[in-house]
Design a protein around this motif. Structure first.
Motif, PDB file in Angstrom:
ATOM      1  N   SER A  28      35.319 -12.830 -71.345  1.00  0.00           N
ATOM      2  CA  SER A  28      36.769 -13.038 -71.464  1.00  0.00           C
ATOM      3  C   SER A  28      37.487 -11.735 -71.802  1.00  0.00           C
ATOM      4  N   LEU A  29      36.868 -10.934 -72.675  1.00  0.00           N
ATOM      5  CA  LEU A  29      37.464  -9.633 -73.007  1.00  0.00           C
ATOM      6  C   LEU A  29      37.604  -8.789 -71.758  1.00  0.00           C
ATOM      7  N   HIS A  30      36.556  -8.794 -70.942  1.00  0.00           N
ATOM      8  CA  HIS A  30      36.599  -8.011 -69.700  1.00  0.00           C
ATOM      9  C   HIS A  30      37.771  -8.474 -68.839  1.00  0.00           C
ATOM     10  N   ASP A  31      37.901  -9.804 -68.687  1.00  0.00           N
ATOM     11  CA  ASP A  31      38.950 -10.357 -67.826  1.00  0.00           C
ATOM     12  C   ASP A  31      40.339 -10.021 -68.370  1.00  0.00           C
ATOM     13  N   GLU A  32      40.465 -10.031 -69.698  1.00  0.00           N
ATOM     14  CA  GLU A  32      41.788  -9.862 -70.318  1.00  0.00           C
ATOM     15  C   GLU A  32      42.163  -8.395 -70.532  1.00  0.00           C
ATOM     16  N   LEU A  33      41.178  -7.535 -70.812  1.00  0.00           N
ATOM     17  CA  LEU A  33      41.505  -6.194 -71.294  1.00  0.00           C
ATOM     18  C   LEU A  33      41.170  -5.055 -70.334  1.00  0.00           C
ATOM     19  N   ALA A  34      40.324  -5.317 -69.332  1.00  0.00           N
ATOM     20  CA  ALA A  34      39.806  -4.201 -68.525  1.00  0.00           C
ATOM     21  C   ALA A  34      40.929  -3.388 -67.890  1.00  0.00           C
ATOM     22  N   THR A  35      41.971  -4.067 -67.403  1.00  0.00           N
ATOM     23  CA  THR A  35      43.031  -3.315 -66.730  1.00  0.00           C
ATOM     24  C   THR A  35      43.920  -2.558 -67.720  1.00  0.00           C
ATOM     25  N   SER A  36      43.755  -2.850 -69.012  1.00  0.00           N
ATOM     26  CA  SER A  36      44.522  -2.078 -70.002  1.00  0.00           C
ATOM     27  C   SER A  36      43.709  -0.897 -70.524  1.00  0.00           C
ATOM     28  N   GLY A  37      42.520  -0.682 -69.960  1.00  0.00           N
ATOM     29  CA  GLY A  37      41.718   0.490 -70.332  1.00  0.00           C
ATOM     30  C   GLY A  37      40.664   0.213 -71.384  1.00  0.00           C
ATOM     31  N   ILE A  38      40.537  -1.048 -71.808  1.00  0.00           N
ATOM     32  CA  ILE A  38      39.515  -1.389 -72.813  1.00  0.00           C
ATOM     33  C   ILE A  38      38.360  -2.098 -72.109  1.00  0.00           C
ATOM     34  N   LYS A  39      37.210  -1.436 -72.105  1.00  0.00           N
ATOM     35  CA  LYS A  39      36.029  -1.992 -71.444  1.00  0.00           C
ATOM     36  C   LYS A  39      35.243  -2.854 -72.429  1.00  0.00           C
ATOM     37  N   ALA A  40      34.562  -3.868 -71.925  1.00  0.00           N
ATOM     38  CA  ALA A  40      33.748  -4.711 -72.804  1.00  0.00           C
ATOM     39  C   ALA A  40      32.357  -4.886 -72.200  1.00  0.00           C
ATOM     40  N   THR A  41      31.362  -4.777 -73.067  1.00  0.00           N
ATOM     41  CA  THR A  41      29.960  -4.903 -72.638  1.00  0.00           C
ATOM     42  C   THR A  41      29.213  -5.830 -73.590  1.00  0.00           C
ATOM     43  N   ALA A  42      28.453  -6.763 -73.044  1.00  0.00           N
ATOM     44  CA  ALA A  42      27.528  -7.572 -73.848  1.00  0.00           C
ATOM     45  C   ALA A  42      26.111  -7.066 -73.588  1.00  0.00           C
ATOM     46  N   ILE A  43      25.392  -6.765 -74.665  1.00  0.00           N
ATOM     47  CA  ILE A  43      23.986  -6.383 -74.508  1.00  0.00           C
ATOM     48  C   ILE A  43      23.126  -7.563 -74.968  1.00  0.00           C
ATOM     49  N   CYS A  44      22.172  -7.934 -74.123  1.00  0.00           N
ATOM     50  CA  CYS A  44      21.365  -9.138 -74.365  1.00  0.00           C
ATOM     51  C   CYS A  44      19.891  -8.761 -74.410  1.00  0.00           C
ATOM     52  N   PRO A  45      19.416  -8.257 -75.558  1.00  0.00           N
ATOM     53  CA  PRO A  45      18.010  -7.856 -75.624  1.00  0.00           C
ATOM     54  C   PRO A  45      17.091  -9.048 -75.900  1.00  0.00           C
ATOM     55  N   GLY A  46      15.865  -8.923 -75.398  1.00  0.00           N
ATOM     56  CA  GLY A  46      14.792  -9.800 -75.846  1.00  0.00           C
ATOM     57  C   GLY A  46      14.349  -9.333 -77.233  1.00  0.00           C
TER      58      GLY A  46
END
Ligand SMILES: NC(=O)c1ccc[n+]([C@@H]2O[C@H](COP(=O)([O-])OP(=O)(O)OC[C@H]3O[C@@H](n4cnc5c(N)ncnc54)[C@H](OP(=O)(O)O)[C@@H]3O)[C@@H](O)[C@H]2O)c1
Length: 245
Positions: A165-183
């Motif tokens: 949701s962060l990606h969808d809402e913020l990416a065009t304003s210059g704020i990138k969002a990443t989820a890291i999913c480690p085992g």
């Protein structure tokens, strides 16, 4: 100088992320509950641009303190790493409100609220440097629910959804969002598995930190929304497929 705020930085994955970000030239605000452990991490990293603040992310007032602490020192935030988390194995029949609420408070409520409270700082970093970042440590358990980890898996699936949701809402304003999913990662959180799984076969905290480092080196035009890190035996092949008969 770019700045980063790392939660759960008093050990394990967060301490490794802090070290990698320091190597990348970030000034750091390190957050955890244990002041002594945070200070030990700061000492091992070295440098004057590392500050620590201790308290519980389960308390909204502490989240405000953390944001004010970072604002006083930097006035902007280039990278928010929501990494703090708590686990705990329990059969679903044994889950209590206390057990569940503790996981919800740290693993998802604090992630959402701290991200919300950091928006002005992140926007200021976009204004100064062109872009900013949020990295959330989710889990492989958030991609595939696991027996005895049901409530933990649910909180981590929530982190994955929140990050999308962060990606969808913020990416065009210059704020990138990443989820890291480690085992499984070789930290204190993996202690319950040590009788059955060799530490040398676990993902290292440094592996996770290297992913965070890599995201900071991408161009403004490139976003990494999600990274899944697996051990050879995890996720893709259930035991009966890997070892038929
Ligand atoms: N280890 C794994 O196998 C694994 C796999 C996938 C994802 N993860 C995720 O990776 C993240 C880091 O975990 P880790 O493996 O590095 O575990 P860890 O060594 O147990 O570290 C957890 C960190 O979270 C902090 N923390 C916990 N509750 C807190 C609270 N109420 N307020 C402030 N800080 C709090 C701890 O601070 P104090 O020590 O100061 O209390 C510590 O710094 C977590 O989100 C975890 O769910 C871990």
């Amino acid at each position: 100088m770019r700045s980063a705020l790392v939660t759960g930085a008093s050990g394990g994955i967060g301490a490794a992320i802090a070290a990698a970000l320091h190597e990348e030239g970030f000034a750091l605000t390190l957050v955890g509950r244990d002041h002594a452990k945070l200070d030990a991490v700061a000492m091992s990293i070295g440098g004057s641009a590392v500050h620590t603040i201790a308290g519980s992310l389960a308390e909204e007032s502490f989240l405000d303190e953390v944001v004010a602490f970072h604002t006083d020192r930097h006035g902007a935030l280039d990278l928010l790493v929501n990494n703090a988390g708590i686990a705990g194995n329990r059969a679903v029949a044994d889950i209590t409100a206390e057990f569940l609420d503790a996981q919800l408070a740290v693993n998802i409520r604090a992630v959402v609220l701290l991200t919300a409270k950091c928006q002005p700082l992140l926007r200021e970093a976009v204004r100064q440097h062109g872009w900013a970042q949020i990295v959330n440590t989710a889990s492989n358990a958030g991609k595939r629910g696991e027996a005895t980890l049901s409530s933990y898996s649910a909180t981590k699936a929530a982190v994955v959804g929140f990050t999308e949701s962060l990606h969808d809402e913020l990416a065009t304003s210059g704020i990138k969002a990443t989820a890291i999913c480690p085992g499984l990662v070789d930290t204190a959180m993996a202690d319950v598995y040590r009788d059955s799984i060799e530490a040398s076969t676990m993902i290292t905290p440094r592996d996770v930190a290297e992913v965070v480092r890599m995201t900071t080196r991408l161009s403004a035009a490139c976003i990494l929304p999600e990274v899944v890190l697996l051990r050879p035996t995890e996720w893709l092949q259930p035991e009966e497929v890997r070892s038929p008969g």
